[in-house]
Design an enzyme around this catalytic site. Structure first.
Site, PDB file in Angstrom:
ATOM      1  N   LYS A  47       0.845  -1.214   0.000  1.00 18.85           N
ATOM      2  CA  LYS A  47       0.000   0.000   0.000  1.00 18.85           C
ATOM      3  C   LYS A  47       0.873   1.255   0.000  1.00 18.85           C
ATOM      4  CE  LYS A  47      -3.271  -0.156   3.313  1.00 18.85           C
ATOM      5  NZ  LYS A  47      -3.874  -0.635   4.597  1.00 18.85           N
ATOM      6  N   LYS A  49       2.415   2.266   2.658  1.00 19.04           N
ATOM      7  CA  LYS A  49       2.081   2.921   3.936  1.00 19.04           C
ATOM      8  C   LYS A  49       3.098   2.488   4.990  1.00 19.04           C
ATOM      9  CE  LYS A  49      -1.915   4.300   6.555  1.00 19.04           C
ATOM     10  NZ  LYS A  49      -3.369   4.478   6.491  1.00 19.04           N
TER      11      LYS A  49
HETATM   12  N1  C2G Z   1     -10.747   6.490   9.833  1.00 16.04           N
HETATM   13  C1  C2G Z   1     -11.746   7.361  10.260  1.00 16.04           C
HETATM   14  N2  C2G Z   1     -11.394   8.551  10.797  1.00 16.04           N
HETATM   15  C2  C2G Z   1     -10.091   8.897  10.938  1.00 16.04           C
HETATM   16  C3  C2G Z   1      -9.073   8.008  10.517  1.00 16.04           C
HETATM   17  C4  C2G Z   1      -9.433   6.795   9.957  1.00 16.04           C
HETATM   18  O1  C2G Z   1     -12.947   7.055  10.144  1.00 16.04           O
HETATM   19  N3  C2G Z   1      -9.795  10.097  11.496  1.00 16.04           N
HETATM   20  C5  C2G Z   1     -11.156   5.210   9.242  1.00 16.04           C
HETATM   21  C6  C2G Z   1     -10.661   5.038   7.803  1.00 16.04           C
HETATM   22  O2  C2G Z   1     -11.535   5.690   6.899  1.00 16.04           O
HETATM   23  C7  C2G Z   1     -10.681   3.521   7.649  1.00 16.04           C
HETATM   24  C8  C2G Z   1     -10.357   3.026   9.079  1.00 16.04           C
HETATM   25  O3  C2G Z   1     -10.583   4.143   9.964  1.00 16.04           O
HETATM   26  O4  C2G Z   1     -11.977   3.069   7.284  1.00 16.04           O
HETATM   27  C9  C2G Z   1      -8.920   2.574   9.212  1.00 16.04           C
HETATM   28  O5  C2G Z   1      -8.093   3.648   8.809  1.00 16.04           O
HETATM   29  P1  C2G Z   1      -6.604   3.297   8.320  1.00 16.04           P
HETATM   30  O6  C2G Z   1      -5.957   2.467   9.347  1.00 16.04           O
HETATM   31  O7  C2G Z   1      -5.948   4.557   7.841  1.00 16.04           O
HETATM   32  O8  C2G Z   1      -6.930   2.342   7.065  1.00 16.04           O
HETATM   33  P2  C2G Z   1      -6.187   2.352   5.647  1.00 16.04           P
HETATM   34  O9  C2G Z   1      -4.715   2.376   5.846  1.00 16.04           O
HETATM   35  O10 C2G Z   1      -6.839   3.392   4.834  1.00 16.04           O
HETATM   36  O11 C2G Z   1      -6.508   0.865   5.096  1.00 16.04           O
HETATM   37  O12 C2G Z   1      -8.303  -2.327   2.120  1.00 16.04           O
HETATM   38  C10 C2G Z   1      -8.569  -1.140   2.834  1.00 16.04           C
HETATM   39  C11 C2G Z   1      -7.330  -0.618   3.509  1.00 16.04           C
HETATM   40  O13 C2G Z   1      -6.696  -1.644   4.232  1.00 16.04           O
HETATM   41  C12 C2G Z   1      -7.677   0.551   4.423  1.00 16.04           C
END
Ligand code: C2G
Length: 155
Positions: A47, A49
């Site tokens: 990703k 990340k």
């Molecule tokens: N999230 C949220 N509010 C935030 C930060 C994150 O609602 N302030 C939500 C994101 O939208 C996501 C979840 O929390 O639905 C997890 O966020 P991340 O860990 O950043 O997920 P990400 O790295 O975007 O991975 O296949 C999908 C990916 O694995 C998502």
């Protein structure tokens, strides 16, 4: 419970914070059972990340959240279809930063994108931690002098 409504969501959940918590809470409230696919360190590399907390600790934290019933490793983009079929998923929930990205999965289950929690994110936390470490030597010395003064006063 016969017609148990199973919800799934996926994420990295690095530096677990209230944005993650509220997403999981709302996802759980949309069904009776919540499965969370936590991105492995290898998948996060795919990703692009960078994470601070390793997968096993991120998974242990998410598993301990009262709204979460089961944690599975998220190892690829493609596994979602297989997961939906394997776990008989009724609903996929993601934060709206993913809006539209998983609409192809509407062929297999409902897909809902929820508003993100404003003002908090893992990258923001990382930057504020970095900010603390970027302190200049002059400022650091001043802080040490203040602390030394406090210690002297305490003696
Ligand atoms: N999230 C949220 N509010 C935030 C930060 C994150 O609602 N302030 C939500 C994101 O939208 C996501 C979840 O929390 O639905 C997890 O966020 P991340 O860990 O950043 O997920 P990400 O790295 O975007 O991975 O296949 C999908 C990916 O694995 C998502």
């Amino acid at each position: 419970m016969t017609n148990k409504r199973t919800v799934i969501t996926y994420g990295t959940f690095d530096l677990f914070h209230v944005g993650h918590l509220r997403l999981l809470k709302r996802a759980r409230e949309l069904g009776d059972y919540l499965i969370v696919g936590v991105s492995t360190d290898q998948f996060n590399a795919i990703k692009g990340k960078k994470t601070i907390i390793p997968y096993d600790q991120r998974a242990e934290i998410v598993q301990s959240i009262r709204y979460v019933d089961q944690v599975i490793p998220e190892q690829s983009w493609e596994q979602k279809v297989e997961d939906i079929q394997k776990f008989n998923i009724d609903l996929l929930v993601m934060g709206e930063d993913w809006k539209g990205k998983f609409d192809d999965l509407k062929a297999y289950c409902e897909v809902v994108y929820l508003p993100r929690t404003q003002g908090v994110s893992s990258s923001r936390l990382k930057n504020s931690l970095k900010g603390l470490l970027d302190i200049s030597p002059v400022k650091l010395r001043e802080a040490i002098e203040v602390l030394q003064q406090i210690l002297n006063d305490l003696e």
